[in-house]
Design a protein around this motif. Structure first.
Motif: not given
Length: 248
Positions: A151-154, A214-217
């Motif tokens: 997971e990509v988070v802020l 995740v790859e884009d992050g």
């Protein structure tokens, strides 16, 4: 209108003879240098990604070959029987060796040997710490296929109003969970470029999950924000804490 007024007015140079409509101004075409510059930039855009990809792949093959080729016995090295070098022979040898080791470790004798080896490592003060940490990381990420880096988070870090891009690596340790009654998670915030990073332990409700792979992050972090992923519909607009401040 007298002659004085007519003389004071500027002449209309745009008018053509016989009362025809004025012609639009001619647009000069791109010069030779402009075209060469455009062609050069187009060539860079086409060849740069291919060249970098080939360079990285060739560097990886050379690195593996340089470390594995000296370990191949001369009798089994095909380069000794050929008049040319075979790129990638080290990679193929490594894949075959790992496959054979895995097949051996899956059997009864292999498990016994591995158990004896781990018992010997456990008696070494410094080596056992390194081996235990590496083994746990590999088993967690590869063997068990955990939710780490899924997971990509802020996260509002290092202060409120400033957001950092991170990746959830798992639930917080029980000792860390004791400091808060809320569910906490581990968030890894990489640097740009990602040579290091920070490990944060924050409440789950203060984490904003992005609709991003995740790859884009990783692309966004590695490029320093130059490469942005395509726009998608976000699953969350803002974190609960931000919504509370907006309502207040």
């Amino acid at each position: 209108m007298d002659g004085t007024e007519q003389a004071s007015q500027p002449a209309d140079n745009s008018a053509t003879p016989n009362g025809a409509a004025p012609r639009p101004p001619r647009r000069e075409g791109i010069g030779l240098m402009g075209r060469l510059r455009a062609y050069f930039l187009a060539g860079v855009l086409v060849t740069a990604p291919i060249a970098v990809t080939i360079y990285i792949g060739w560097w990886f093959l050379s690195f593996i070959d340089g470390n594995i080729r000296p370990l191949i016995p001369s009798a089994y090295n095909p380069e000794n029987y050929l008049p040319f070098s075979i790129p990638g022979i080290g990679v193929v040898t490594l894949i075959v060796a790992l496959t054979l080791i895995g097949a051996f470790a899956a059997g009864y004798v292999g498990r016994l040997v591995v158990r004896m080896g781990e018992g010997a490592v456990e008696r070494m003060p410094v080596v056992r710490s390194v081996y235990g940490a590496v083994k746990q990381i590999v088993e967690t990420v590869v063997a068990k296929k955990s939710n780490a880096f899924r997971e990509v988070v802020l996260v509002e870090y290092p202060r409120l109003g400033v957001w950092s891009l991170g990746f959830i690596t798992g639930a917080a340790h029980p000792e860390v969970q004791k400091v808060s009654a809320e569910a906490m998670v581990h968030v890894f915030i990489p640097c740009a470029p990602p040579t290091a990073g920070y490990l944060l332990m924050v409440p789950r409700r203060e984490v904003t999950v992005l609709d991003m792979t995740v790859e884009d992050g990783l692309k966004m972090v590695m490029s320093g924000g130059i490469v942005s992923p395509p726009e998608r519909k976000p699953r969350e607009v803002a974190s609960p804490r931000t919504e509370e401040r907006l309502r207040a």
